[in-house]
Design a protein around this motif. Structure first.
Motif, short mmCIF file in Angstrom:
data_model
loop_
_atom_site.label_atom_id
_atom_site.label_comp_id
_atom_site.label_asym_id
_atom_site.label_seq_id
_atom_site.Cartn_x
_atom_site.Cartn_y
_atom_site.Cartn_z
N VAL A 1 0.84 -1.20 0.00
CA VAL A 1 0.00 0.00 0.00
C VAL A 1 0.87 1.25 0.00
N CYS A 2 1.94 1.23 0.81
CA CYS A 2 2.84 2.38 0.86
C CYS A 2 3.49 2.63 -0.50
N ILE A 3 3.92 1.52 -1.14
CA ILE A 3 4.53 1.67 -2.46
C ILE A 3 3.55 2.27 -3.44
N LEU A 4 2.30 1.78 -3.42
CA LEU A 4 1.29 2.29 -4.35
C LEU A 4 1.01 3.77 -4.11
N ILE A 5 0.99 4.17 -2.84
CA ILE A 5 0.75 5.57 -2.51
C ILE A 5 1.90 6.44 -3.01
N ILE A 6 3.13 5.97 -2.79
CA ILE A 6 4.30 6.73 -3.24
C ILE A 6 4.29 6.87 -4.76
N VAL A 7 4.05 5.73 -5.44
CA VAL A 7 4.00 5.77 -6.91
C VAL A 7 2.90 6.69 -7.39
N GLY A 8 1.71 6.62 -6.72
CA GLY A 8 0.60 7.48 -7.11
C GLY A 8 0.93 8.95 -6.98
N PHE A 9 1.58 9.33 -5.83
CA PHE A 9 1.96 10.72 -5.65
C PHE A 9 3.02 11.14 -6.66
N TRP A 10 3.95 10.21 -6.95
CA TRP A 10 4.99 10.53 -7.92
C TRP A 10 4.40 10.79 -9.31
N ARG A 11 3.47 9.90 -9.72
CA ARG A 11 2.85 10.08 -11.03
C ARG A 11 1.99 11.34 -11.07
N LEU A 12 1.32 11.63 -9.94
CA LEU A 12 0.51 12.84 -9.87
C LEU A 12 1.39 14.08 -9.99
N SER A 13 2.57 14.03 -9.36
CA SER A 13 3.47 15.18 -9.41
C SER A 13 4.03 15.42 -10.81
N ARG A 14 4.02 14.38 -11.65
CA ARG A 14 4.52 14.52 -13.01
C ARG A 14 3.53 15.22 -13.93
N ILE A 15 2.24 15.19 -13.55
CA ILE A 15 1.22 15.86 -14.37
C ILE A 15 1.50 17.36 -14.40
N GLY A 16 1.47 17.92 -15.54
CA GLY A 16 1.71 19.35 -15.70
C GLY A 16 3.14 19.70 -16.04
N ARG A 17 4.07 18.73 -15.92
CA ARG A 17 5.45 19.02 -16.27
C ARG A 17 5.65 18.94 -17.78
N ARG A 18 6.52 19.81 -18.27
CA ARG A 18 6.81 19.81 -19.70
C ARG A 18 7.87 18.76 -20.01
N PRO A 19 7.60 17.84 -20.94
CA PRO A 19 8.64 16.88 -21.34
C PRO A 19 9.89 17.62 -21.82
N LYS A 20 11.06 17.08 -21.51
CA LYS A 20 12.32 17.77 -21.79
C LYS A 20 12.55 18.01 -23.28
N ASP A 21 12.01 17.14 -24.13
CA ASP A 21 12.27 17.29 -25.57
C ASP A 21 11.18 18.07 -26.28
N CYS A 22 10.21 18.64 -25.52
CA CYS A 22 9.14 19.44 -26.13
C CYS A 22 9.63 20.86 -26.38
N PRO A 23 8.96 21.62 -27.22
CA PRO A 23 9.32 23.03 -27.41
C PRO A 23 9.29 23.79 -26.09
N LEU A 24 10.08 24.85 -26.01
CA LEU A 24 10.17 25.66 -24.80
C LEU A 24 8.83 26.32 -24.49
N GLY A 25 8.69 26.78 -23.26
CA GLY A 25 7.46 27.44 -22.84
C GLY A 25 7.60 27.97 -21.43
N PRO A 26 6.53 28.58 -20.90
CA PRO A 26 6.60 29.17 -19.56
C PRO A 26 6.77 28.10 -18.48
N PRO A 27 7.37 28.48 -17.33
CA PRO A 27 7.56 27.52 -16.23
C PRO A 27 6.23 26.92 -15.78
N THR A 28 6.27 25.66 -15.36
CA THR A 28 5.06 24.94 -14.97
C THR A 28 5.02 24.72 -13.47
#
Length: 552
Positions: free
Chosen positions: A8-35
């Motif tokens: 359960v702890c692992i799933l929670i950590i993974v869930g928060f990690w994946r949630l924190s990735r939402i909204g981030r700009r992929p490194k190889d995408c065109p430039l843009g404002p900070p997220t």
């Protein structure tokens, strides 16, 4: 710690990690404002004048930059070359549409086509169809001129009636006189109601209902809640009592569908039971037989055409009048050309277009200077990863035709805020020819989109805009009003309405006939048009004036 707790702890950590990735700009995408996490750049999207923010980002991060909208990537295409290279040359993979949950799924029941059957639309609205619709445009322009002459302070309403009446007649056609000749007198009134497609007055109830419905759709689709639901799909699971906008959108859809089905059902009934005159719906009935799509879907195809044709044309014409108040030298120069080519014994007609290069420039410049599709309408979307300028454009990313920014590019259009028809002094291209020119530097403007989703109605729009602008310049003087202290009330061209289709905020203008002789011609031409073409009781078409609808 037992195994279950550890898992359960692992799933929670993974869930928060994946949630924190939402909204981030992929490194190889065109430039843009900070997220920021989750939202990406949604918090930076202003409630008003989004086009100015997008212009600022394009200037800071380049002609191809990215904006993170929650889990989605939106690519801003802010140069003619980017539009040509991505939307035109790669149209096979850049012609999908972004998923707009509130505007498309809820507020439109998944029926708002926005070029979902683009081949059909292009075929039914081609150059030959546009020529056959010319009599509708001529007559509606004659009424518009008479209406503005007699009620100049209501010019905005009269222009809107002009645009909407052209759109309803070209979409649905007419069939009244021959159809009525087979009816008994006792059924005459019901049959008249069946075929009324000309918009005679701004007080027409269906005219008013249409703009109320479309206005409500724009309000729903452009809210902050709609933006969040579009780009954070998990939130769509929230019930309507938490998100009342969902209930409002569904209620709107029922009202909108009722209006569009009313028009479509009656048009289809006429087409199947008589010999109607030229209209888009005739071809659509044939397409429906062939592909067996529903009447709901067909009604939204015609409804979308009403939306596109009515607001874009009327807003462009209002923008043109705004420009005439601000640039009186342009007005005078255009009138000199009209006096030289047309004279004062008649008003301009479609056949004059080839000899009125400066007036044609006014039409093109109106679309550039104050574009109605200021953000290119609904973004395209990629169906696969693509690479451009060293960046990856990910599959599913939205592609926005950043029209306002392109039109404000001083390198492409020197002194871009100047209304200058001379930009097109050597441009004899039609809208379509310019939009499809292999040399993108020779394209006049970007208001009609690009690629496979380029606006299919541009042939009709070009004729409607030229005819209206030529006649308005030939007949009237446009001046700014003055207040009690003698100070001119000058409109602010930077203030525009908000939504998918923009126009100048309401402004006042003093519109007077250039002379009494021209005023008399406006009266005469409208009276002759009524007598020749319209039933005196209903003011609807009584017969089609064949022979006029040939290309000039």
């Amino acid at each position: 710690m037992d195994n279950v707790t550890f898992l359960v702890c692992i799933l929670i950590i993974v869930g928060f990690w994946r949630l924190s990735r939402i909204g981030r700009r992929p490194k190889d995408c065109p430039l843009g404002p900070p997220t920021i996490p989750i939202l990406g750049n949604i918090h930076l999207i202003p409630k008003h004048d989004v086009h100015l923010q997008f212009q600022k980002w394009a200037q800071e991060y380049g002609p191809v930059c990215s904006v993170m909208l929650g889990s989605k990537v939106l690519i801003l295409l802010s140069s003619g070359n980017a539009i040509k290279d991505i939307l035109d040359k790669r149209s096979s993979v850049s012609s999908d549409r972004m998923d707009l949950y509130m505007g498309q799924t809820l507020a439109s029941g998944g029926l708002r086509v926005l070029m979902m059957i683009r081949r059909t639309l292009h075929r039914l609205l081609n150059i030959n169809a546009a020529c056959s619709f010319e009599p509708y445009q001529v007559l509606e322009a004659q009424q518009m001129m008479y209406d503005i002459l007699t009620e100049p302070t209501r010019f905005t309403e009269h222009i809107r009636r002009y645009a909407n009446s052209i759109t309803t007649t070209t979409t649905f056609g007419y069939e009244i006189w021959n159809y009525l000749s087979t009816c008994t007198c006792s059924h005459r009134e019901s049959k008249l109601k069946l075929v009324r497609y000309r918009v005679i007055t701004c007080e027409d109830p269906y005219f008013q209902e249409f703009f109320k419905v479309f206005g409500e759709f724009v309000l729903i689709a452009q809210t902050g809640v709609a933006l969040i639901l579009d780009y954070l799909p998990l939130l769509r699971l929230l019930p309507s009592w938490v998100l009342p906008l969902k209930r409002r959108a569904k209620t709107h859809h029922e009202r909108e569908k009722a209006l569009y089905r009313y028009h479509w059902d009656k048009a289809k009934k006429i087409i199947l039971s008589s010999k109607p005159n030229p209209s888009f719906s005739i071809g659509l009935v044939d397409e429906q037989r062939k592909y067996r799509f529903s009447d709901d879907f067909a009604s939204y195809i015609t409804g979308t055409l009403l939306e596109a044709g009515s607001d874009t044309t009327s807003n462009t014409l209002n923008g043109f009048i705004c420009a005439m108040l601000l640039f009186p030298d342009v007005q005078r120069r255009a009138q000199e050309e009209l006096d030289r080519v047309v004279g004062s014994s008649r008003s301009p007609s479609p056949k004059d277009q080839g000899q009125l290069q400066y007036v044609r420039g006014c039409v093109k410049e109106s679309l550039r200077w104050m574009p109605t599709t200021i953000l290119g309408a609904i973004p395209h979307a990629l169906t696969q990863d693509e690479y451009y300028m060293g960046f990856r454009l990910p599959k599913g990313a939205g592609l926005l035709n950043n029209v306002y920014t392109i039109h404000g590019d001083a390198a492409r259009y020197p002194n871009p805020r100047q209304f200058d028809p001379q930009r097109y002094k050597d441009d004899d291209q039609s809208f379509f020819d310019a939009a499809t020119n292999p040399d993108v530097s020779k394209r006049d403007h970007f208001s009609f989109g690009a690629g496979r989703r380029i606006c299919p109605g541009m042939h009709v729009a070009e004729r409607s805009l030229f005819l209206a602008i030529a006649k308005l310049l030939w007949a009237f003087e446009f001046r700014c009003p003055v207040d009690d202290e003698g100070i001119e009330l000058v409109p602010d061209p930077t203030k525009v309405t908000q939504g998918f289709v923009c126009g100048p905020v309401p402004f006042e203008a003093v519109i007077t006939p250039r002379d009494t002789h021209r005023a008399a011609i406006i009266h005469r031409e409208w009276n002759m048009a009524k007598e020749r073409n319209l039933d005196s009781r209903t003011m609807q078409w009584k017969t089609f004036p064949g022979g006029i609808g040939t290309c000039t």
